[in-house]
Motif scaffolding. Structure first.
Motif, PDB file in Angstrom:
ATOM      1  N   LEU A 150       1.217  -1.322   0.173  1.00 22.22           N
ATOM      2  CA  LEU A 150       0.668   0.030   0.044  1.00 22.22           C
ATOM      3  C   LEU A 150       1.075   1.374  -0.205  1.00 22.22           C
ATOM      4  O   LEU A 150       0.029   2.123   0.087  1.00 22.22           O
ATOM      5  N   GLY A 151       2.426   1.276   0.028  1.00 17.49           N
ATOM      6  CA  GLY A 151       2.993   2.053  -0.504  1.00 17.49           C
ATOM      7  C   GLY A 151       3.613   2.421   0.458  1.00 17.49           C
ATOM      8  O   GLY A 151       4.202   3.728   0.632  1.00 17.49           O
ATOM      9  N   HIS A 152       3.553   1.820   2.083  1.00 19.14           N
ATOM     10  CA  HIS A 152       4.866   2.743   3.641  1.00 19.14           C
ATOM     11  C   HIS A 152       5.775   2.524   2.925  1.00 19.14           C
ATOM     12  O   HIS A 152       6.007   0.821   2.819  1.00 19.14           O
ATOM     13  N   ARG A 153       6.617   2.984   3.030  1.00 17.77           N
ATOM     14  CA  ARG A 153       8.126   2.596   3.633  1.00 17.77           C
ATOM     15  C   ARG A 153       8.636   2.193   5.200  1.00 17.77           C
ATOM     16  O   ARG A 153       7.684   2.331   6.047  1.00 17.77           O
ATOM     17  N   LEU A 154       9.346   1.186   4.628  1.00 14.28           N
ATOM     18  CA  LEU A 154       9.359   0.165   5.426  1.00 14.28           C
ATOM     19  C   LEU A 154      11.238   0.041   6.087  1.00 14.28           C
ATOM     20  O   LEU A 154      11.944   0.911   5.392  1.00 14.28           O
ATOM     21  N   VAL A 155      11.043   0.387   7.608  1.00 14.54           N
ATOM     22  CA  VAL A 155      13.356   0.456   8.092  1.00 14.54           C
ATOM     23  C   VAL A 155      12.977  -1.834   8.326  1.00 14.54           C
ATOM     24  O   VAL A 155      12.263  -2.161   9.082  1.00 14.54           O
ATOM     25  N   ALA A 156      14.192  -1.786   7.618  1.00 15.19           N
ATOM     26  CA  ALA A 156      14.348  -3.260   7.529  1.00 15.19           C
ATOM     27  C   ALA A 156      13.905  -4.088   8.604  1.00 15.19           C
ATOM     28  O   ALA A 156      15.054  -3.582  10.226  1.00 15.19           O
ATOM     29  N   PRO A 157      13.517  -5.370   8.811  1.00 11.79           N
ATOM     30  CA  PRO A 157      13.588  -5.367   9.951  1.00 11.79           C
ATOM     31  C   PRO A 157      14.469  -6.751  10.422  1.00 11.79           C
ATOM     32  O   PRO A 157      15.460  -6.335  10.183  1.00 11.79           O
ATOM     33  N   ARG A 158      14.640  -6.379  11.632  1.00 11.35           N
ATOM     34  CA  ARG A 158      15.198  -7.566  12.289  1.00 11.35           C
ATOM     35  C   ARG A 158      15.631  -8.072  13.377  1.00 11.35           C
ATOM     36  O   ARG A 158      14.673  -7.237  14.200  1.00 11.35           O
ATOM     37  N   GLU A 159      16.436  -8.783  13.848  1.00 13.07           N
ATOM     38  CA  GLU A 159      15.945  -9.654  15.514  1.00 13.07           C
ATOM     39  C   GLU A 159      16.285  -8.544  16.186  1.00 13.07           C
ATOM     40  O   GLU A 159      17.469  -8.191  16.469  1.00 13.07           O
ATOM     41  N   ALA A 160      15.712  -8.104  17.197  1.00  9.55           N
ATOM     42  CA  ALA A 160      16.099  -7.221  18.727  1.00  9.55           C
ATOM     43  C   ALA A 160      15.805  -8.362  20.536  1.00  9.55           C
ATOM     44  O   ALA A 160      15.378  -9.586  19.656  1.00  9.55           O
ATOM     45  N   LEU A 161      16.235  -8.181  20.451  1.00  6.04           N
ATOM     46  CA  LEU A 161      16.606  -9.169  22.035  1.00  6.04           C
ATOM     47  C   LEU A 161      16.703 -10.210  21.869  1.00  6.04           C
ATOM     48  O   LEU A 161      15.634 -11.167  22.364  1.00  6.04           O
ATOM     49  N   VAL A 162      17.800 -10.819  21.358  1.00  6.60           N
ATOM     50  CA  VAL A 162      18.349 -11.916  20.931  1.00  6.60           C
ATOM     51  C   VAL A 162      19.500 -12.471  21.573  1.00  6.60           C
ATOM     52  O   VAL A 162      20.764 -11.348  21.173  1.00  6.60           O
ATOM     53  N   PRO A 163      20.024 -13.738  21.871  1.00  5.21           N
ATOM     54  CA  PRO A 163      21.397 -14.039  22.118  1.00  5.21           C
ATOM     55  C   PRO A 163      21.850 -13.848  20.740  1.00  5.21           C
ATOM     56  O   PRO A 163      22.100 -13.689  19.823  1.00  5.21           O
TER      57      PRO A 163
END
Length: 407
Positions: free
Chosen positions: A181-194
């Motif tokens: 639908l045209g929204h920008r994304l900030v690249a997903p990444r793992e967080a709170l992770v070993p």
């Protein structure tokens, strides 16, 4: 089957359940849909099964985002004290475990039951399991094609969470919809992770698996221009067979980027060189025994071997230069992780729908009126310790209030 509602909420996790309840209690006809066969599994497994449902100290400083100010409005309008009061009204016993972190005394199921009661009070209808295949804007609002038929909705809320723990149904559905639908994304990444390390580098530390100790941990984070800042945490660290875990590492993992180093002080709050010099003057015991009293025997033996320092040297015979080198190695342990344990072990997702395309007051899309994004799918990520749940509650309320005001 078809349905016409004021609000279609997609995703029955913490944010979705609470938003549906709040919207329903404000007079809206709400349908809550989720594809997973079990309700709120991420809540159920959180906090070791007791759900760290908020943090007394939650504020903007406890969140990561490309726009760190985005979360300010929602958190101010629905602070932790509001959700704590709701928990108390439901008679749920809880305790503070550490640094403002609040946990249920009994079970995370208490929070799930709270959310279900709140939904019932708002007359929320729930379809689950029920997959949503398509969401499209129309002149009158939105239409959604689901396993149970078409839904016509004046407004749609995306509360589909992030990518962690795929075995309980996590997916990138909300991110794909936002992007389509045209929204920008900030690249997903793992967080709170070993964090993990390559096998050859970590081999000497494998025997330390299971050892936990308080540490200070830090890494550099990008600042404005060419400057960088340092973020630090004072928490417990846990050695594992593949790398490092524990609260200290989970916290720093949200800020760490591939290729960056982390620095660990294994004896925080101590001037180790001075301590070792005092022991040199006062003790005739072996260095290995004195260090074991500070670190545990396994850790002391491993460390001395890695540094090439004889553990059986009597303290008075250890050169000051050796003590200095030993102290520096323990209090400025610098290492470069090779990666993380991945989405299966991550507690939350960093990144998500770019906040530049959303209103911080209402969570509404700036591109499509009547479309809202809340909770983990948005580029707002909290620290470990109940902060992500508080963002779920606060963003849900901001969205529900906005939908009710626009009705």
């Amino acid at each position: 089957m078809s349905a016409a509602v004021d609000a279609l909420v997609i995703g029955a996790g913490a944010a979705g359940l609470f938003c549906a309840a709040q919207a329903g209690q404000r007079g809206l006809k709400v349908l809550l849909v989720d594809h997973a066969p079990k309700l709120a599994e991420k809540i159920r497994i959180s906090g070791g099964g007791r759900c760290n449902f908020t943090n007394r100290e939650a504020g903007p400083a406890n969140y990561l985002s490309e726009n760190p100010h985005f979360c300010r409005s929602a958190l101010a309008r629905y602070p932790a004290s509001e959700f704590i009061a709701l928990v108390q009204r439901h008679g749920i016993a809880f305790h503070e475990k550490h640094k403002g972190q609040l946990f249920c005394d009994h079970s995370a199921q208490d929070i799930i039951e709270l959310l279900l009661h709140e939904c019932a009070a708002g007359g929320v209808e729930r379809w689950q399991p029920c997959a949503v295949h398509e969401v499209q804007p129309t002149e009158a609002g939105w239409t959604a094609r689901t396993d149970r038929g078409e839904v016509l909705a004046r407004r749609v809320v995306i509360a589909t969470g992030g990518l962690p723990v795929p075995k309980i149904g996590a997916s990138d559905w909300g991110l794909r919809l936002a992007e389509r639908l045209g929204h920008r994304l900030v690249a997903p990444r793992e967080a709170l992770v070993p964090l993990t390390f390559d096998t050859a580098h970590w081999a000497p530390f494998v025997p330390l698996a299971g050892i936990a100790r308080p540490v200070a941990i830090s890494t550099a984070v990008p600042g404005k221009g060419k400057r960088s800042n340092t973020v630090s945490f004072l928490e417990d660290l846990l050695f594992t067979h593949r790398g490092l875990s524990g609260p200290a590492v989970l916290q720093i993992s949200s800020f760490w980027r591939p290729g960056q180093t982390i620095e660990i002080d294994l004896l925080p709050g101590t001037d180790l060189f001075e301590t070792l010099q005092q022991l040199k003057r006062q003790s005739r015991r072996q260095l290995g025994n004195e260090l074991a009293a500070l670190l545990t025997q396994r850790l002391a033996d491993t460390w001395l071997a890695l540094q090439g320092i004889a553990a059986d040297t009597p303290m008075p015979q250890v050169p000051d230069a050796t003590l200095r080198r030993l102290a520096d190695s323990l209090q400025h342990w610098t290492l470069t992780p090779s990666g993380t344990e991945g989405w299966a072990k991550a507690e939350v997702m960093a990144g998500g729908v770019d906040t530049r395309d959303l209103s911080s007051q209402t969570m509404e899309s700036r591109l499509h009126p009547g479309l809202y994004f809340i909770g983990e799918v948005v580029d707002v990520t909290g620290w470990l310790g109940g902060y992500n749940f508080q963002w779920a509650w606060a963003s849900a309320v901001a969205c529900a209030e906005a939908m009710a005001a626009a009705a």
